[in-house]
Write a protein that holds these residues in place. Structure first.
Motif, mmCIF file in Angstrom:
data_model
loop_
_atom_site.group_PDB
_atom_site.id
_atom_site.type_symbol
_atom_site.label_atom_id
_atom_site.label_comp_id
_atom_site.label_asym_id
_atom_site.label_seq_id
_atom_site.Cartn_x
_atom_site.Cartn_y
_atom_site.Cartn_z
ATOM 1 N N HIS A 1 -1.004 -1.964 -3.563
ATOM 2 C CA HIS A 1 -2.390 -1.940 -3.085
ATOM 3 C C HIS A 1 -2.956 -0.531 -2.962
ATOM 4 C CE1 HIS A 1 -2.189 -6.214 -2.442
ATOM 5 N NE2 HIS A 1 -1.087 -6.042 -1.754
ATOM 6 N N LYS B 1 -6.355 -1.175 -1.536
ATOM 7 C CA LYS B 1 -6.809 -0.887 -0.181
ATOM 8 C C LYS B 1 -6.797 0.606 0.131
ATOM 9 C CE LYS B 1 -5.304 -5.274 1.851
ATOM 10 N NZ LYS B 1 -5.498 -6.100 0.752
ATOM 11 N N GLU B 2 -6.219 1.388 -0.750
ATOM 12 C CA GLU B 2 -6.128 2.842 -0.544
ATOM 13 C C GLU B 2 -6.283 3.528 -1.897
ATOM 14 O OE1 GLU B 2 -6.282 6.131 1.281
ATOM 15 O OE2 GLU B 2 -5.881 4.388 2.507
ATOM 16 N N HIS C 1 -14.299 -1.835 -2.612
ATOM 17 C CA HIS C 1 -14.631 -2.951 -1.729
ATOM 18 C C HIS C 1 -15.732 -3.825 -2.327
ATOM 19 C CE1 HIS C 1 -11.978 -1.774 1.451
ATOM 20 N NE2 HIS C 1 -12.487 -0.562 1.483
#
Length: 70
Positions: free
Chosen positions: A6, A48-49, A68
């Motif tokens: 992720h 996510k990162e 996002h």
């Protein structure tokens, strides 16, 4: 560009291509990140990162917002 656990990892060429698309081709960061990922066959959904080269950390927020939105 690669995604592991992720985390989306961008190298200098990835950052350069994204900046060129945003600044010269007038793409949004969402379009630029999506275009670069598609070009390299990398799946960016679920990231996510973001890890960027140190001199380009100022782009992190923009790229995170783009991720996002995807």
């Amino acid at each position: 560009m690669e995604q592991t656990n992720h985390t989306l990892i961008l190298d200098l060429l990835d950052v350069h291509n994204i900046r060129v698309n945003v600044e010269d081709n007038r793409m949004s960061f969402v379009e630029a990140v999506e275009t670069e990922a598609r070009t390299q066959g990398v799946q960016v959904s679920g990231a996510k990162e973001v890890v960027l080269p140190e001199k380009h950390l100022y782009l992190k927020d923009n790229i995170m917002e783009a991720l996002h939105s995807l």
